[in-house]
Every structure is written in structure tokens, then in C-alpha cells.
Design a protein around this motif. Structure first.
Motif, short mmCIF file in Angstrom:
data_model
loop_
_atom_site.label_atom_id
_atom_site.label_comp_id
_atom_site.label_asym_id
_atom_site.label_seq_id
_atom_site.Cartn_x
_atom_site.Cartn_y
_atom_site.Cartn_z
N VAL A 19 -1.09 11.76 35.27
CA VAL A 19 -2.25 11.02 35.77
C VAL A 19 -2.06 10.74 37.26
O VAL A 19 -3.01 10.89 38.05
N ASP A 20 -0.84 10.38 37.66
CA ASP A 20 -0.57 10.16 39.08
C ASP A 20 -0.78 11.45 39.88
O ASP A 20 -1.26 11.41 41.01
N GLN A 21 -0.42 12.60 39.30
CA GLN A 21 -0.65 13.88 39.97
C GLN A 21 -2.15 14.15 40.13
O GLN A 21 -2.58 14.67 41.16
N LEU A 22 -2.93 13.79 39.11
CA LEU A 22 -4.39 13.93 39.23
C LEU A 22 -4.92 13.09 40.38
O LEU A 22 -5.76 13.54 41.17
N VAL A 23 -4.44 11.85 40.46
CA VAL A 23 -4.88 10.95 41.55
C VAL A 23 -4.53 11.57 42.89
O VAL A 23 -5.36 11.59 43.81
N GLU A 24 -3.32 12.09 43.02
CA GLU A 24 -2.90 12.71 44.28
C GLU A 24 -3.73 13.95 44.59
O GLU A 24 -4.06 14.22 45.75
N GLN A 25 -4.08 14.72 43.57
CA GLN A 25 -4.91 15.91 43.76
C GLN A 25 -6.27 15.53 44.34
O GLN A 25 -6.74 16.12 45.32
N TYR A 26 -6.90 14.51 43.76
CA TYR A 26 -8.23 14.10 44.23
C TYR A 26 -8.14 13.38 45.58
O TYR A 26 -9.05 13.48 46.39
N LYS A 27 -7.04 12.70 45.81
CA LYS A 27 -6.82 12.08 47.12
C LYS A 27 -6.73 13.18 48.20
O LYS A 27 -7.30 13.05 49.28
N GLY A 28 -6.05 14.28 47.87
CA GLY A 28 -5.94 15.40 48.79
C GLY A 28 -7.29 16.03 49.09
O GLY A 28 -7.57 16.42 50.24
N ILE A 29 -8.14 16.15 48.08
CA ILE A 29 -9.48 16.70 48.27
C ILE A 29 -10.28 15.83 49.24
O ILE A 29 -10.95 16.32 50.15
N ALA A 58 -7.68 6.23 26.66
CA ALA A 58 -7.70 7.00 27.90
C ALA A 58 -6.92 6.24 28.97
O ALA A 58 -6.78 5.02 28.91
N TYR A 59 -6.41 6.99 29.93
CA TYR A 59 -5.78 6.39 31.10
C TYR A 59 -6.87 6.11 32.12
O TYR A 59 -7.67 6.99 32.45
N TYR A 60 -6.90 4.89 32.62
CA TYR A 60 -7.89 4.48 33.61
C TYR A 60 -7.22 4.42 34.99
O TYR A 60 -6.08 3.97 35.11
N ALA A 61 -7.95 4.84 36.03
CA ALA A 61 -7.45 4.76 37.40
C ALA A 61 -8.61 4.39 38.32
O ALA A 61 -9.74 4.84 38.14
N LEU A 62 -8.32 3.54 39.30
CA LEU A 62 -9.30 3.09 40.29
C LEU A 62 -8.85 3.52 41.67
O LEU A 62 -7.66 3.39 42.00
N MET A 63 -9.79 4.02 42.47
CA MET A 63 -9.50 4.38 43.86
C MET A 63 -10.56 3.76 44.76
O MET A 63 -11.76 3.85 44.46
N ASN A 64 -10.12 3.12 45.83
CA ASN A 64 -11.04 2.65 46.88
C ASN A 64 -11.12 3.75 47.92
O ASN A 64 -10.10 4.15 48.49
N ILE A 65 -12.32 4.22 48.19
CA ILE A 65 -12.51 5.39 49.03
C ILE A 65 -13.36 5.03 50.25
O ILE A 65 -14.33 4.29 50.15
#
Length: 136
Positions: A19-29, A58-65
Motif C-alpha cells: 500500500v505504501d508503494q502504491l502511495v509512492e507511485q501516485y505521489k510520483g505521478i 480495505a486499506y485506507y490512505a489519505l493524501m493532501n495534494i
């Protein structure tokens, strides 16, 4: 650039590291398209209200963009393609919240009270004590 809050749900059979890798992937995008990611919160594995693609949790994740709309649109396009992402929601906000989100403060409250064990309860009402037949 506009400010957004983005929450996504990842499949339950993933590991927290994935899940952390997914977050990093979308952060990179987002960063490749001229955006910035502020706070990232992982809310952990939580139960779903109803099944989504045969998943009960499900795993939940929040990002401030802070990004242009084109960067957010590209990230959402990538999320639609990815089978590991069950749902996502992006909301435009005027300003990002300071401190932990409501979900994280709720978790802190549960940890403080030890889930249900030490949570303060209302006192019980005493039952009416009526004498049994023959007793007075």
C-alpha cells in the motif's frame, strides 16, 4: 495550483508495504506533472460497509495534494486501471487541515480507552426492587 484531499481504498490481501508503494507511485505521478503531496496518512485495514469486488475490508490512505487539475486527472486515470485500488475520492478544498485528520483522532481516542474496556459508561439505573411473594 489547487488544493485537494484524496482518499483511496486498496484491496485487503495486500501488505501495508505494498500500500505504501502504491502511495509512492501516485505521489510520483503527481510530482512528474508539477504537483506536490503534503501530508500522507495511512488509516490501516478497516471494514467496509458493503462488499466491493468480493472484499469485506480495505486499506485506507489519505493524501493532501497541491497540484494542477491535469495532474490529478492523470493520477485518477492510473487508479482506474489499477486492480489493487477499489475506490477513490478526490475533493477540492480551500485549505488543508492542520494536525491529524478526523479518522486519526478517532483512532487515538480508541487507543486511549482501550477500545471498549476502559471507556467511561453511563451509570446503570437501579432496578425496582419489589419483594417476592410472601416477603414483606
Amino acid at each position: 495550483m489547487a488544493l485537494y484531499e484524496h482518499v483511496f481504498l486498496a484491496r485487503q490481501d495486500m501488505t501495508p508495504q505494498q500500500v505504501d508503494q502504491l502511495v509512492e507511485q501516485y505521489k510520483g505521478i503527481l510530482e512528474a506533472n508539477g504537483g506536490k503531496v503534503g501530508r500522507i496518512e495511512s488509516w490501516g485495514l478497516r471494514p467496509l460497509t458493503y462488499r466491493i469486488r468480493k472484499n469485506r475490508k480495505a486499506y485506507y490512505a489519505l493524501m493532501n495534494i497541491d497540484a494542477p487539475s491535469a495532474a490529478v486527472a492523470e493520477m485518477e486515470r492510473q487508479m482506474r486501471i489499477n486492480e489493487d485500488v477499489l475506490r477513490f475520492l478526490t475533493t477540492r478544498v480551500e485549505a488543508h487541515e492542520e494536525g491529524p485528520s478526523a479518522m486519526m483522532s478517532r483512532r487515538d481516542r480508541d487507543e486511549r480507552f482501550g477500545k471498549d474496556e476502559d471507556r467511561p459508561r453511563r451509570p446503570r439505573r437501579p432496578r425496582d426492587e419489589t419483594p417476592d411473594e410472601g416477603e414483606e
